[in-house]
Structure formats: C-alpha cells, structure tokens
Design an enzyme around this catalytic site. Structure first.
Site, PDB file in Angstrom:
ATOM      1  N   GLU A 110      55.764   3.716  28.247  1.00 44.26           N
ATOM      2  CA  GLU A 110      55.002   2.473  28.248  1.00 44.26           C
ATOM      3  C   GLU A 110      53.509   2.694  28.462  1.00 44.26           C
ATOM      4  OE1 GLU A 110      57.407   3.149  30.453  1.00 44.26           O
ATOM      5  OE2 GLU A 110      58.976   1.616  30.457  1.00 44.26           O
ATOM      6  N   ASP A 159      24.860  12.896  -0.781  1.00 44.61           N
ATOM      7  CA  ASP A 159      23.711  13.435  -1.501  1.00 44.61           C
ATOM      8  C   ASP A 159      22.454  12.610  -1.259  1.00 44.61           C
ATOM      9  OD1 ASP A 159      24.354  11.179  -2.870  1.00 44.61           O
ATOM     10  OD2 ASP A 159      24.195  12.049  -4.870  1.00 44.61           O
ATOM     11  N   ALA A 214      63.700   4.456  30.749  1.00 49.40           N
ATOM     12  CA  ALA A 214      63.162   5.678  31.342  1.00 49.40           C
ATOM     13  C   ALA A 214      62.527   6.593  30.301  1.00 49.40           C
ATOM     14  CB  ALA A 214      64.260   6.420  32.093  1.00 49.40           C
TER      15      ALA A 214
END
Length: 333
Positions: free
Chosen positions: A274, A316, A270
């Site tokens: 899941e 850069d 419980a």
C-alpha cells in the site's frame, strides 16, 4: 521611414477602437482553465495505485481495524493535497508570468501616438514598432527602416528576418520569410523601426492558431503510469487468487469458512504494497521541487515521469533552445 510621414496618419478613433474591442474581444489567448479540486481528486482516485489504497482501507474498515483504515485513507488525502498544492502553485506562477510578459503596444489613435496594453490592440490599428518591442498582433508593414524581427517563436529559426514595406497589397505571408512585409504576434523586433497595420488579433493570429491546435491534443499516459497500472493489476489478481486459495483450503480442512475468509483477506492485505502510491507521489513532488530550483515549472506531475524516461534528446535548433546570446561572466583589468 520609407515614404510615410507618421504625422499624416490618423489611425483609428477611440470610439471605433472601443467598438471593435467589444465586438471581437481582447487581443489575447484564452488562459488554460484551472482544474478544480474535484477534478484533481477524480484524476488521482482513478489511478489503480490509489484504487488499491482505497480498497485496502475499505477492507480494513469492514474488518474493524479502524487505525489501519484511517492511515490508508489519510495517505489518499495526503496524495491529493500534494498534487493539488503543486498544480495550484504552478498555475499561480504561470499566471503571474503571463501578466508580466503581456506586451505594451505603441499605436496611433486620432493622429496621436500612445502606449496601450497589448490586449487592447484591435483590427486595423496602426502600430509603431521599435527595437526591443514585442509585436502585439499580426500586421502588415506599411513603412520601415532596417526592420528585422526574431520569429523563432513561430519558426524555430533563431536568425532574425529582414522586413520590407508592402506595396499596396495587404496580404499576409507565412512566417520565416526574408524580405516580406508580414510581422506576427509575439515576435521580437531586434533592429530598426517601422509602422504596421493590424490584420489579425487574438485567436486569429498565427500564434493563436497554434494554441487552438494544441488544445485538441490528448494527453497520453506516461511509461511509468502504464507500468505501474500493469503492476497493480497483476498484484491485485495475485492477491485475489491467493485469498481464494486460502479460503478454500482453510474451509475444506477446518470447516470454518468465516475464519478462512478472514485469514485469506489478511494474507492478501499483507502482500499488497500500500505504500507504493505514497512513495511514488512524494518522489514526483521532490522531482518537481528539484527542477524548480533550475527555474523550470512543472504543471503536471506526469511531466516528471516523461522527463525521467528520456535518454536521448535530438535537436538542431541550438539558437532557439539556448539563450542565443552572450553575456559577461567576468571582468578584469
């Protein structure tokens, strides 16, 4: 062009070119091996998130709750299906782009200029380079007129470099140098024209060497994978400890160890979320779909996780990362 008459160049014969092609193979980089469904399935199942799903489904099956077990196992196959579909779709698109981007090469064979597929260029072929051409192989310039090449693919520098003819020495120089006679596979001729002799093809080219080095890189787990793995392990340990506590207390107080065991498993199941693996996979798939709308392909879902964790990008090479060109946005009179 400088002191070189193309009409006097014979180039390789078709027989010699065919023999070299058979000996050394095509002038191309090997494609990445497609991952089979079994490999994708194993990669998915090895994640703790999905091991949690499989474990929960197995426990439900043992307890006789077939509906819950089938639902959880269905989630596992759904996740595998989404992952497999996304990877295969991307691989097919990349293969199509690779075929379209394969350059055509203008060579001199038996004294005649002809266009061939870039993958059929061989060692010591004579190349005719013109503005807009993609150089099909590493080569040394024999003669040229105002030849400039964009080598940003190899150097990151968006400014084209000027090329000069070699002076009898057929040595290759590193990419990026101005006033050198070397041209490299995959680079773009942006100005002028020239004649060059191939010195390396396939994996022996500069771009081929880069590809070989990239093959040795190992993929690291993303931050999200590490955090989710840690979360699942801690959650599973908490569930096991809680289950054990319920079994012991239930067994000692009611002397019914079987029902205590079932009650402990039910409580542990419980508290185990899941749904997390399913939600995570669906959100990553949605992320891949959203960036695909911006013409960006995602080969692995882990890339979405890595991009999502980036907050600062320091660069850069503006001309390389951008298009490095201007285009008309509106016209008026």
């Amino acid at each position: 062009m400088d002191d070189l008459d193309i009409k006097n160049i014979r180039g390789l014969s078709e027989e010699a070119a065919a023999q070299r092609l058979e000996e050394h193979g095509y002038n191309e980089l090997p494609s990445a091996r497609e991952r089979s469904f079994l490999v994708i399935m194993l990669d998915v199942v090895r994640e703790p998130m999905f091991l949690l799903l499989i474990s929960c489904g197995t426990i439900y099956l043992i307890l006789g709750d077939l509906q819950e077990a089938l639902m959880l196992m269905g989630f596992v196959f759904l996740i595998m299906g989404i992952t497999f579909y996304q990877e295969r779709k991307t691989e097919r698109t990349l293969e199509a782009l690779r075929d379209l981007s394969s350059p055509r090469a203008q060579v001199i064979r038996n004294g005649h200029k002809k266009r061939i597929a870039g993958r059929e260029v061989v060692f010591e072929d004579i190349l005719i380079l013109e503005e807009g051409d993609r150089v099909p192989a590493d080569a040394v310039v024999l003669s040229c007129t105002n030849l400039s090449v964009d080598e940003s693919l190899l150097t990151g520098e968006s400014i084209a470099v000027h090329k000069v003819p070699c002076k009898g020495i057929m040595d290759m120089h590193p990419p990026g140098g101005d006033g050198l006679p070397s041209v490299f596979s995959g680079t773009l001729v942006v100005q002028g024209q020239g004649v060059a002799q191939v010195t390396a093809t396939g994996l022996e080219t500069e771009i081929g060497k880069i590809g070989m080095r990239l093959e040795t890189l190992e993929t690291e787990d993303t931050a999200l994978q590490k955090e989710s793995r840690k979360f699942v392990i801690n959650l599973a340990l908490a569930g096991v400890l809680l289950c054990a506590a319920v079994v012991i207390i239930y067994g000692l107080t009611r002397n019914d160890w079987l029902n205590g065991f079932l009650a402990g498993i039910a409580l542990a199941m419980a508290i185990l979320p899941e749904e997390i693996p399913v939600v995570l996979t669906i959100f990553l798939a949605l992320g891949a779909w959203r960036i695909s709308q911006k013409q960006v392909l995602t080969r692995r879902s882990q890339a979405i996780q890595a991009i999502g964790s980036a907050t600062v990008l320091c660069v850069d090479k503006t001309g390389t990362l951008t298009m490095n060109e201007m285009s008309v946005t509106s016209i008026f009179t």
